[in-house]
Write an enzyme that holds these catalytic residues in place. Structure first.
Site, PDB file in Angstrom:
ATOM      1  N   GLY A   1     -32.006  -6.224  19.284  1.00  0.00           N
ATOM      2  CA  GLY A   1     -32.751  -4.982  19.495  1.00  0.00           C
ATOM      3  C   GLY A   1     -33.374  -4.416  18.235  1.00  0.00           C
TER       4      GLY A   1
ATOM      5  N   HIS B   1     -20.200  -9.796  25.051  1.00  0.00           N
ATOM      6  CA  HIS B   1     -21.433  -9.398  24.365  1.00  0.00           C
ATOM      7  C   HIS B   1     -21.064  -8.461  23.208  1.00  0.00           C
ATOM      8  CE1 HIS B   1     -25.289  -7.562  23.545  1.00  0.00           C
ATOM      9  NE2 HIS B   1     -25.835  -8.597  24.141  1.00  0.00           N
TER      10      HIS B   1
ATOM     11  N   GLU C   1     -22.238  -5.787  22.272  1.00  0.00           N
ATOM     12  CA  GLU C   1     -22.199  -4.359  22.642  1.00  0.00           C
ATOM     13  C   GLU C   1     -20.857  -4.018  23.283  1.00  0.00           C
ATOM     14  OE1 GLU C   1     -25.890  -4.490  24.768  1.00  0.00           O
ATOM     15  OE2 GLU C   1     -26.946  -4.726  22.864  1.00  0.00           O
TER      16      GLU C   1
ATOM     17  N   GLY D   1     -32.864  -9.916  25.635  1.00  0.00           N
ATOM     18  CA  GLY D   1     -32.622  -8.521  26.018  1.00  0.00           C
ATOM     19  C   GLY D   1     -33.929  -7.822  26.333  1.00  0.00           C
ATOM     20  N   GLY D   2     -34.420  -7.054  25.384  1.00  0.00           N
ATOM     21  CA  GLY D   2     -35.608  -6.208  25.584  1.00  0.00           C
ATOM     22  C   GLY D   2     -36.788  -6.907  26.243  1.00  0.00           C
TER      23      GLY D   2
ATOM     24  N   SER E   1     -33.744 -10.488  19.578  1.00  0.00           N
ATOM     25  CA  SER E   1     -35.185 -10.296  19.386  1.00  0.00           C
ATOM     26  C   SER E   1     -36.012 -11.548  19.699  1.00  0.00           C
ATOM     27  CB  SER E   1     -35.482  -9.781  17.974  1.00  0.00           C
ATOM     28  OG  SER E   1     -34.846  -8.533  17.764  1.00  0.00           O
TER      29      SER E   1
ATOM     30  N   ASN F   1     -30.899 -10.674  29.921  1.00  0.00           N
ATOM     31  CA  ASN F   1     -29.823  -9.693  29.979  1.00  0.00           C
ATOM     32  C   ASN F   1     -30.475  -8.321  30.064  1.00  0.00           C
ATOM     33  OD1 ASN F   1     -27.678  -7.991  29.602  1.00  0.00           O
ATOM     34  ND2 ASN F   1     -27.198  -8.662  27.508  1.00  0.00           N
ATOM     35  N   TRP F   2     -30.480  -7.764  31.261  1.00  0.00           N
ATOM     36  CA  TRP F   2     -31.198  -6.492  31.472  1.00  0.00           C
ATOM     37  C   TRP F   2     -30.420  -5.297  30.931  1.00  0.00           C
ATOM     38  CZ3 TRP F   2     -33.291  -7.004  37.239  1.00  0.00           C
ATOM     39  CH2 TRP F   2     -34.126  -8.135  37.300  1.00  0.00           C
ATOM     40  N   LYS F   3     -29.182  -5.504  30.538  1.00  0.00           N
ATOM     41  CA  LYS F   3     -28.323  -4.430  30.008  1.00  0.00           C
ATOM     42  C   LYS F   3     -28.342  -3.247  30.985  1.00  0.00           C
ATOM     43  CE  LYS F   3     -28.974  -6.310  25.419  1.00  0.00           C
ATOM     44  NZ  LYS F   3     -29.098  -6.115  23.979  1.00  0.00           N
TER      45      LYS F   3
ATOM     46  N   GLU G   1     -25.522 -14.742  19.069  1.00  0.00           N
ATOM     47  CA  GLU G   1     -26.356 -13.556  18.920  1.00  0.00           C
ATOM     48  C   GLU G   1     -25.956 -12.811  17.656  1.00  0.00           C
ATOM     49  OE1 GLU G   1     -27.962 -12.280  23.066  1.00  0.00           O
ATOM     50  OE2 GLU G   1     -26.072 -11.253  22.714  1.00  0.00           O
TER      51      GLU G   1
HETATM   52  P1  13P Z   1     -32.775  -8.195  22.302  1.00  0.00           P
HETATM   53  O1  13P Z   1     -33.516  -9.385  22.867  1.00  0.00           O
HETATM   54  O2  13P Z   1     -33.248  -6.895  22.853  1.00  0.00           O
HETATM   55  O3  13P Z   1     -32.698  -8.245  20.815  1.00  0.00           O
HETATM   56  O4  13P Z   1     -31.259  -8.317  22.834  1.00  0.00           O
HETATM   57  C1  13P Z   1     -30.585  -9.525  22.699  1.00  0.00           C
HETATM   58  C2  13P Z   1     -29.343  -9.460  23.486  1.00  0.00           C
HETATM   59  O5  13P Z   1     -28.440  -8.717  23.169  1.00  0.00           O
HETATM   60  C3  13P Z   1     -29.236 -10.320  24.674  1.00  0.00           C
HETATM   61  O6  13P Z   1     -27.937 -10.346  25.172  1.00  0.00           O
END
Ligand code: 13P
Length: 254
Positions: free
Chosen positions: A176, A98, A100, A237-238, A216, A12-14, A170
């Site tokens: 994050g 998600h 967010e 994510g990251g 993470s 997930n590149w956000k 999640e």
């Molecule tokens: P991180 O891997 O950066 O913690 O993010 C997880 C995430 O929200 C994937 O959708």
């Protein structure tokens, strides 16, 4: 790794990557992961890079996902993107609900379920996200919260649609933050989610549904998480923003 269900690892590149950066990343992933057959691979770039990334992965083992879509099919919805538009770029998956978006765009379970039905109507597989906050975990209401999100966000899906749906657990406190749920904490919640789905649908569907862990995930913890019986992949994510990190997560999960 011998798993009951084929692992699905998605990046997930956000809100990261210009088109040029996205192409760089996906070219690197193609090179590093070309031989991976054991795991389903998905990248979810921002909308603006879908077209170019779609073309770049045409003849590869990487599939395309989007990060959101509208619950409506067409019309006066400024700033929204419909499933039919995603289909133009061969989008196969869409991340829905998600945390967010639940937090910043105030998306409710009801809206997520509408979006999930809209995605299925376009043959796009939803990746439905659920997870508790730290405060909720500390107050001992994790199962109540996650169970409610599962029931609400999957409401109205047919058995056939559920079979084409992916869940991502999640925990919000792990996103994050560098704080991962322990493999035991994650496994416990994944088993709980599977049991909840069995109650809503049936045991066979629950046995087939893939439940990803997100929060993470890194090369160093991927193997332990992925070896849990009810963890069927990762939503990253990251660590999905760099070729080395994402490909090591995949390689360490094989
Ligand atoms: P991180 O891997 O950066 O913690 O993010 C997880 C995430 O929200 C994937 O959708």
């Amino acid at each position: 790794m011998d798993k009951e269900r084929k692992l699905l690892i998605a990046g997930n590149w956000k809100m990261n990557k210009t088109v040029a950066e996205a192409l760089d990343l996906v070219r690197g992933l193609k090179r590093e992961l070309a031989n991976v057959k054991e795991i389903d691979l998905v990248v979810c770039p921002p909308y603006t890079a879908l077209s170019d990334v779609s073309r770049e992965i045409l003849d590869s083992n990487i599939r395309l996902g989007a990060q959101n879509m509208s619950e409506n099919n067409v019309g006066a919805f400024t700033g929204e993107i419909a499933g039919v538009m995603l289909k133009e770029f061969s989008v196969r998956y869409v991340i829905l609900g998600h945390s967010e978006r639940r937090q910043y765009q105030k998306e409710s379970d009801e809206l997520v379920s509408e979006k999930a039905r809209a995605a299925h109507s376009m043959s796009i597989k939803p990746i439905v996200c659920v997870g508790e906050t730290l405060e909720q975990r500390e107050s001992g209401i994790t199962e109540e919260i996650v169970g409610g999100q599962i029931k609400g966000s999957l409401a109205g899906l047919t058995a056939e649609q559920m079979d084409e749906t992916v869940i991502a657990y999640e925990p919000v406190w792990a996103i994050g933050t560098g704080k991962t749920a322990t493999a035991e904490q994650a496994q416990e919640m994944h088993a709980f989610i599977r049991k909840t789905i069995a109650g809503m649908f049936d045991d066979q569907i629950a046995k087939r549904v893939r439940i990803q862990y997100g929060g993470s995930v890194k090369p160093a913890n991927a193997r332990e998480l992925m070896s849990q019986p009810d963890i069927d992949g990762a939503l990253v994510g990251g660590a999905s923003l760099e070729v080395r990190n994402f490909s090591d997560i995949v390689k360490n999960s094989i």
